[in-house]
Scaffold this motif. Structure first.
Motif, PDB file in Angstrom:
ATOM      1  N   PRO A  52       0.831  -1.209   0.000  1.00 55.94           N
ATOM      2  CA  PRO A  52       0.000   0.000   0.000  1.00 55.94           C
ATOM      3  C   PRO A  52       0.866   1.260   0.000  1.00 55.94           C
ATOM      4  N   ALA A  53       0.225   2.393  -0.209  1.00 55.10           N
ATOM      5  CA  ALA A  53       0.936   3.666  -0.149  1.00 55.10           C
ATOM      6  C   ALA A  53       1.301   3.994   1.293  1.00 55.10           C
ATOM      7  N   GLY A  54       2.354   4.786   1.464  1.00 56.29           N
ATOM      8  CA  GLY A  54       2.749   5.242   2.791  1.00 56.29           C
ATOM      9  C   GLY A  54       3.527   4.226   3.591  1.00 56.29           C
ATOM     10  N   MET A  55       4.004   3.173   2.959  1.00 55.63           N
ATOM     11  CA  MET A  55       4.741   2.122   3.665  1.00 55.63           C
ATOM     12  C   MET A  55       6.068   1.870   2.958  1.00 55.63           C
ATOM     13  N   ASP A  56       7.158   1.826   3.738  1.00 57.96           N
ATOM     14  CA  ASP A  56       8.458   1.483   3.171  1.00 57.96           C
ATOM     15  C   ASP A  56       8.501   0.004   2.817  1.00 57.96           C
TER      16      ASP A  56
END
Length: 301
Positions: free
Chosen positions: A101-105
């Motif tokens: 998902p977005a916002g995750m390294d």
């Protein structure tokens, strides 16, 4: 297709016809390029060999022989795993593909970091009774979504790393860009290097590293002055698609770092398709990652 079966901590591989006459030494070092530390462990423990045979690693293999390797055991630091909801796209005993998902390294940047896909993958596997540290084979930017490939053991990781270097791991991305692209398809061959004026940004540079991006228009959105583009990479430079599309005058929507307008909460880039030869069975695996947050329209068939 090569038969490879996990039996507890042991990997059993049935020797195919194409390996006839080669030795375990040759297979480990020249074909697989297995990590030297791993091969040394096998040699010192005397636990790797041919089932039912007492010959050493220099004996020629015969079709139907069963190679036994002690491969599966815990490598996970005790505080590494962290629960997060994840979307599993593909899994077997050797590899795992997740939809980031977005916002995750992709992975922790330093020991003790949390909230990465690798943390979540470790927890997921631990809950399945596989207390291992998954190896990420490639990365995605924090705000780029889509398919990421993990290996569950050191041998598979080493083989997949080589496949990635030899461009056998095929990655296709969807990008929503500003402007209506006139060319239906094309290839961008521009070297990419660091931007000395901005620590996290990259730029097209004659002194940079080779970078090749192939693109194809999927759909035009005239009312929004935007284009949905499919991109394939021959190389894997940091921010490659973002830099290349910005360079030709079509920055990604939401990608303010490279000239995109802040009309979306993140850059509109998604790793949509992943295709790779299985590291042990050699069967081709193809995985599609659905767009989870609706930022990018799904490909129009």
């Amino acid at each position: 297709m090569i038969k490879a079966v996990k039996k507890g901590p042991i990997l059993e591989i049935t020797v195919p016809k194409k390996w006839a006459g080669i030795t375990l030494n040759h297979l480990f070092q020249d074909d697989w390029h297995a990590p030297k530390k791993l091969v040394h462990e096998w040699r010192m423990s005397r636990t790797a060999g041919i089932k039912g045979r007492t010959e050493g690693w220099e004996a020629p293999l015969s079709p139907g022989d069963i190679i036994q390797l002690p491969l599966f055991y815990s490598e996970q630091p005790p505080d590494f795993a962290e629960f997060m909801d994840i979307d599993v796209l593909y899994e077997d005993d050797f590899v795992l593909v997740l939809n980031k998902p977005a916002g995750m390294d992709t992975h922790p940047s330093q020991p003790g970091d949390k909230n990465s896909l690798q943390n979540a993958a470790a927890f997921y596997l631990m809950m399945k009774g596989e207390p291992i540290l998954p190896f990420h084979i490639h990365r995605l930017d924090k705000d780029t979504t889509g398919a990421i490939l993990f290996a569950k053991d050191r041998l598979s990781a080493a083989i997949l790393d080589q496949q990635l270097e030899k461009r056998e791991v095929k990655r296709t991305y969807l990008a929503l860009v500003h402007g209506l692209m006139k060319k239906k398809q094309g290839t961008i061959k521009e070297k990419i290097g660091s931007d000395r004026h901005h620590g996290s940004r990259r730029r097209v540079s004659a002194s940079g590293k080779d970078a090749v991006t192939h693109y194809e228009v999927v759909k035009l959105f005239p009312e929004k002055n935007m284009t949905l583009v499919k991109c394939r990479l021959d190389t894997g430079r940091t921010h490659q698609i973002r830099v290349h599309l910005s360079f030709i005058g079509h920055p990604l929507a939401g990608d303010v770092l490279y000239g995109g307008r802040p009309i979306l909460p993140r850059q509109a880039l998604h790793a949509w398709n992943l295709r790779f030869p299985h590291p042990l069975t050699e069967e081709w695996i193809e995985v599609h990652a659905p767009v989870m947050d609706g930022i990018i329209p799904e490909e129009q068939n």
